[in-house]
Design a protein around this motif. Sequence first.
Motif, PDB file in Angstrom:
ATOM      1  N   ALA A  84       0.795  -0.993   0.007  1.00 16.62           N
ATOM      2  CA  ALA A  84       0.090   0.008  -0.084  1.00 16.62           C
ATOM      3  C   ALA A  84       0.846   1.300  -0.122  1.00 16.62           C
ATOM      4  CB  ALA A  84      -0.867   0.053   1.332  1.00 16.62           C
ATOM      5  N   CYS A  85       2.058   1.152   0.690  1.00 18.93           N
ATOM      6  CA  CYS A  85       2.904   2.379   0.670  1.00 18.93           C
ATOM      7  C   CYS A  85       3.481   2.511  -0.889  1.00 18.93           C
ATOM      8  CB  CYS A  85       3.948   2.186   1.511  1.00 18.93           C
ATOM      9  SG  CYS A  85       3.834   2.383   3.191  1.00 18.93           S
ATOM     10  N   ALA A  86       4.018   1.504  -1.469  1.00 20.38           N
ATOM     11  CA  ALA A  86       4.445   1.516  -2.761  1.00 20.38           C
ATOM     12  C   ALA A  86       3.482   2.221  -3.663  1.00 20.38           C
ATOM     13  CB  ALA A  86       5.060   0.224  -2.944  1.00 20.38           C
ATOM     14  N   GLU A  87       2.255   1.578  -3.341  1.00 20.26           N
ATOM     15  CA  GLU A  87       1.111   2.071  -4.367  1.00 20.26           C
ATOM     16  C   GLU A  87       0.517   3.675  -4.082  1.00 20.26           C
ATOM     17  OE1 GLU A  87      -1.801  -0.954  -4.361  1.00 20.26           O
ATOM     18  OE2 GLU A  87      -0.593  -2.209  -5.694  1.00 20.26           O
ATOM     19  N   ASP A  88       1.010   4.230  -2.774  1.00 21.77           N
ATOM     20  CA  ASP A  88       0.690   5.565  -2.436  1.00 21.77           C
ATOM     21  C   ASP A  88      -0.962   5.440  -2.028  1.00 21.77           C
ATOM     22  OD1 ASP A  88       0.874   8.268  -1.805  1.00 21.77           O
ATOM     23  OD2 ASP A  88       0.350   8.898  -3.911  1.00 21.77           O
ATOM     24  N   LYS A  89      -1.464   4.539  -1.232  1.00 22.00           N
ATOM     25  CA  LYS A  89      -2.550   4.215  -1.055  1.00 22.00           C
ATOM     26  C   LYS A  89      -2.734   4.260   0.713  1.00 22.00           C
ATOM     27  CE  LYS A  89      -3.855   2.951  -5.149  1.00 22.00           C
ATOM     28  NZ  LYS A  89      -4.547   3.972  -6.088  1.00 22.00           N
ATOM     29  N   VAL A  90      -3.013   5.605   0.927  1.00 22.10           N
ATOM     30  CA  VAL A  90      -3.122   5.841   2.427  1.00 22.10           C
ATOM     31  C   VAL A  90      -4.414   5.016   3.209  1.00 22.10           C
ATOM     32  CG1 VAL A  90      -3.156   7.534   4.282  1.00 22.10           C
ATOM     33  CG2 VAL A  90      -2.171   8.061   2.249  1.00 22.10           C
ATOM     34  N   ASP A  91      -5.639   5.244   2.525  1.00 21.49           N
ATOM     35  CA  ASP A  91      -6.411   4.477   3.129  1.00 21.49           C
ATOM     36  C   ASP A  91      -6.439   2.888   3.706  1.00 21.49           C
ATOM     37  OD1 ASP A  91      -7.809   6.698   3.824  1.00 21.49           O
ATOM     38  OD2 ASP A  91      -9.319   6.512   2.116  1.00 21.49           O
ATOM     39  N   PRO A  92      -5.803   2.272   2.590  1.00 22.11           N
ATOM     40  CA  PRO A  92      -5.413   0.850   2.564  1.00 22.11           C
ATOM     41  C   PRO A  92      -4.262   0.532   3.673  1.00 22.11           C
ATOM     42  CG  PRO A  92      -5.854   1.182   0.372  1.00 22.11           C
ATOM     43  CD  PRO A  92      -5.805   2.494   1.145  1.00 22.11           C
ATOM     44  N   CYS A  93      -3.357   1.409   3.707  1.00 26.44           N
ATOM     45  CA  CYS A  93      -2.224   1.586   4.401  1.00 26.44           C
ATOM     46  C   CYS A  93      -2.776   1.378   5.747  1.00 26.44           C
ATOM     47  CB  CYS A  93      -1.111   2.634   3.880  1.00 26.44           C
ATOM     48  SG  CYS A  93       0.205   2.132   4.833  1.00 26.44           S
ATOM     49  N   ALA A  94      -3.512   2.462   6.090  1.00 24.93           N
ATOM     50  CA  ALA A  94      -4.010   2.577   7.511  1.00 24.93           C
ATOM     51  C   ALA A  94      -4.855   1.241   7.894  1.00 24.93           C
ATOM     52  CB  ALA A  94      -4.768   3.714   7.568  1.00 24.93           C
ATOM     53  N   ASP A  95      -5.687   0.907   7.212  1.00 25.95           N
ATOM     54  CA  ASP A  95      -6.219  -0.537   7.226  1.00 25.95           C
ATOM     55  C   ASP A  95      -5.588  -1.734   7.597  1.00 25.95           C
ATOM     56  OD1 ASP A  95      -9.010   0.761   6.990  1.00 25.95           O
ATOM     57  OD2 ASP A  95      -8.886   0.273   4.630  1.00 25.95           O
ATOM     58  N   HIS A  96      -4.508  -1.978   6.836  1.00 23.68           N
ATOM     59  CA  HIS A  96      -3.389  -2.999   7.141  1.00 23.68           C
ATOM     60  C   HIS A  96      -2.716  -2.685   8.367  1.00 23.68           C
ATOM     61  CE1 HIS A  96      -4.638  -5.247   3.760  1.00 23.68           C
ATOM     62  NE2 HIS A  96      -4.539  -4.262   2.895  1.00 23.68           N
ATOM     63  N   ILE A  97      -2.312  -1.411   8.863  1.00 21.82           N
ATOM     64  CA  ILE A  97      -1.650  -0.984   9.816  1.00 21.82           C
ATOM     65  C   ILE A  97      -2.459  -1.773  10.891  1.00 21.82           C
ATOM     66  CG2 ILE A  97      -0.641   0.661  11.429  1.00 21.82           C
ATOM     67  CD1 ILE A  97       0.073   2.091   8.876  1.00 21.82           C
ATOM     68  N   ARG A  98      -3.710  -1.202  11.212  1.00 21.12           N
ATOM     69  CA  ARG A  98      -4.745  -1.819  12.086  1.00 21.12           C
ATOM     70  C   ARG A  98      -4.701  -3.144  12.318  1.00 21.12           C
ATOM     71  NH1 ARG A  98      -7.804   1.705   9.430  1.00 21.12           N
ATOM     72  NH2 ARG A  98      -7.885   3.859  10.224  1.00 21.12           N
ATOM     73  N   ASP A  99      -5.004  -3.824  11.018  1.00 24.34           N
ATOM     74  CA  ASP A  99      -4.848  -5.278  11.049  1.00 24.34           C
ATOM     75  C   ASP A  99      -3.664  -5.826  11.621  1.00 24.34           C
ATOM     76  OD1 ASP A  99      -7.611  -5.309  10.357  1.00 24.34           O
ATOM     77  OD2 ASP A  99      -6.911  -5.707   8.261  1.00 24.34           O
ATOM     78  N   ALA A 100      -2.389  -5.303  11.295  1.00 21.91           N
ATOM     79  CA  ALA A 100      -0.930  -6.021  11.401  1.00 21.91           C
ATOM     80  C   ALA A 100      -0.938  -5.506  13.058  1.00 21.91           C
ATOM     81  CB  ALA A 100      -0.060  -4.973  10.969  1.00 21.91           C
ATOM     82  N   LEU A 101      -1.379  -4.510  13.614  1.00 21.07           N
ATOM     83  CA  LEU A 101      -1.444  -4.320  15.154  1.00 21.07           C
ATOM     84  C   LEU A 101      -2.389  -5.271  15.785  1.00 21.07           C
ATOM     85  CD1 LEU A 101      -1.255  -0.399  15.201  1.00 21.07           C
ATOM     86  CD2 LEU A 101       0.735  -2.112  15.743  1.00 21.07           C
ATOM     87  N   ALA A 132      10.793   7.570  -1.630  1.00 20.84           N
ATOM     88  CA  ALA A 132      10.206   8.625  -0.488  1.00 20.84           C
ATOM     89  C   ALA A 132       8.661   8.747  -0.430  1.00 20.84           C
ATOM     90  CB  ALA A 132      10.882   9.981  -0.344  1.00 20.84           C
ATOM     91  N   TRP A 133       8.131   8.523  -1.605  1.00 25.90           N
ATOM     92  CA  TRP A 133       6.649   8.683  -1.345  1.00 25.90           C
ATOM     93  C   TRP A 133       5.897   7.457  -0.641  1.00 25.90           C
ATOM     94  CZ3 TRP A 133       4.397  13.049  -2.425  1.00 25.90           C
ATOM     95  CH2 TRP A 133       5.098  14.063  -3.209  1.00 25.90           C
ATOM     96  N   GLY A 134       6.772   6.495  -0.604  1.00 25.49           N
ATOM     97  CA  GLY A 134       6.191   5.298   0.175  1.00 25.49           C
ATOM     98  C   GLY A 134       6.099   5.563   1.653  1.00 25.49           C
ATOM     99  N   ILE A 135       7.309   6.343   2.045  1.00 23.69           N
ATOM    100  CA  ILE A 135       7.334   6.694   3.525  1.00 23.69           C
ATOM    101  C   ILE A 135       6.237   7.802   3.965  1.00 23.69           C
ATOM    102  CG2 ILE A 135       9.052   7.819   5.202  1.00 23.69           C
ATOM    103  CD1 ILE A 135      11.556   6.572   3.618  1.00 23.69           C
ATOM    104  N   LYS A 136       6.113   8.797   2.975  1.00 20.99           N
ATOM    105  CA  LYS A 136       5.166   9.776   3.187  1.00 20.99           C
ATOM    106  C   LYS A 136       3.617   8.893   3.411  1.00 20.99           C
ATOM    107  CE  LYS A 136       2.748  13.427   0.804  1.00 20.99           C
ATOM    108  NZ  LYS A 136       1.265  12.722   0.664  1.00 20.99           N
ATOM    109  N   THR A 137       3.331   8.048   2.493  1.00 22.64           N
ATOM    110  CA  THR A 137       2.045   7.485   2.618  1.00 22.64           C
ATOM    111  C   THR A 137       2.059   6.683   3.901  1.00 22.64           C
ATOM    112  OG1 THR A 137       1.908   7.185   0.139  1.00 22.64           O
ATOM    113  CG2 THR A 137       0.695   5.731   1.502  1.00 22.64           C
ATOM    114  N   GLY A 138       3.075   5.827   4.032  1.00 22.91           N
ATOM    115  CA  GLY A 138       3.034   4.966   5.339  1.00 22.91           C
ATOM    116  C   GLY A 138       3.351   5.984   6.761  1.00 22.91           C
ATOM    117  N   SER A 139       3.777   6.985   6.621  1.00 22.82           N
ATOM    118  CA  SER A 139       3.918   7.847   8.144  1.00 22.82           C
ATOM    119  C   SER A 139       2.676   8.367   7.923  1.00 22.82           C
ATOM    120  CB  SER A 139       5.081   8.776   7.807  1.00 22.82           C
ATOM    121  OG  SER A 139       4.830   9.745   6.815  1.00 22.82           O
ATOM    122  N   GLU A 140       1.815   8.953   7.005  1.00 18.78           N
ATOM    123  CA  GLU A 140       0.586   9.512   7.133  1.00 18.78           C
ATOM    124  C   GLU A 140      -0.797   8.580   7.596  1.00 18.78           C
ATOM    125  OE1 GLU A 140      -2.722  11.498   4.019  1.00 18.78           O
ATOM    126  OE2 GLU A 140      -0.773  11.707   3.590  1.00 18.78           O
ATOM    127  N   ALA A 141      -0.466   7.176   7.008  1.00 19.24           N
ATOM    128  CA  ALA A 141      -1.261   6.384   7.691  1.00 19.24           C
ATOM    129  C   ALA A 141      -0.986   5.869   8.976  1.00 19.24           C
ATOM    130  CB  ALA A 141      -1.063   5.062   6.692  1.00 19.24           C
TER     131      ALA A 141
END
Length: 108
Positions: A52-69, A91-100
């Motif tokens: 999700a980070c690599a694809e610049d998808k903040v919402d799915p990234c946040a969903d998967h962060i919640r699930d991972a936790l 670096a966009w992946g870091i931006k996406t992941g950090s935002e999520a």
Amino acid sequence: MDAREYTHDGIEEFFDSDLAYAAKYDALAGHVIRSDDGLSRKTRELILIALACAEDKVDPCADHIRDALNHGATDDEVVKTIQLAGLAGSAWGIKTGSEALKRVRNEQ
């Protein structure tokens, strides 16, 4: 559908328009994501965070962060996954992941 753990804007209406397709999709997602066969659910979710980070998808990234936790990942493992995605993708992946991650942390 009850089997779907979460959805994204625009997807639910699409699935509701063809319930037979939605059932097959949900079964496949259940087999691939919600399985502990070979890879733990935590590991699967960390991989999905990186994608999700690599694809610049903040919402799915946040969903998967919640699930991972929820499946035993630590905050540090999530951070390391975002760092890896940023190195491999950009670096966009870091931006996406950090935002999520910030979004998820603010929910807690």
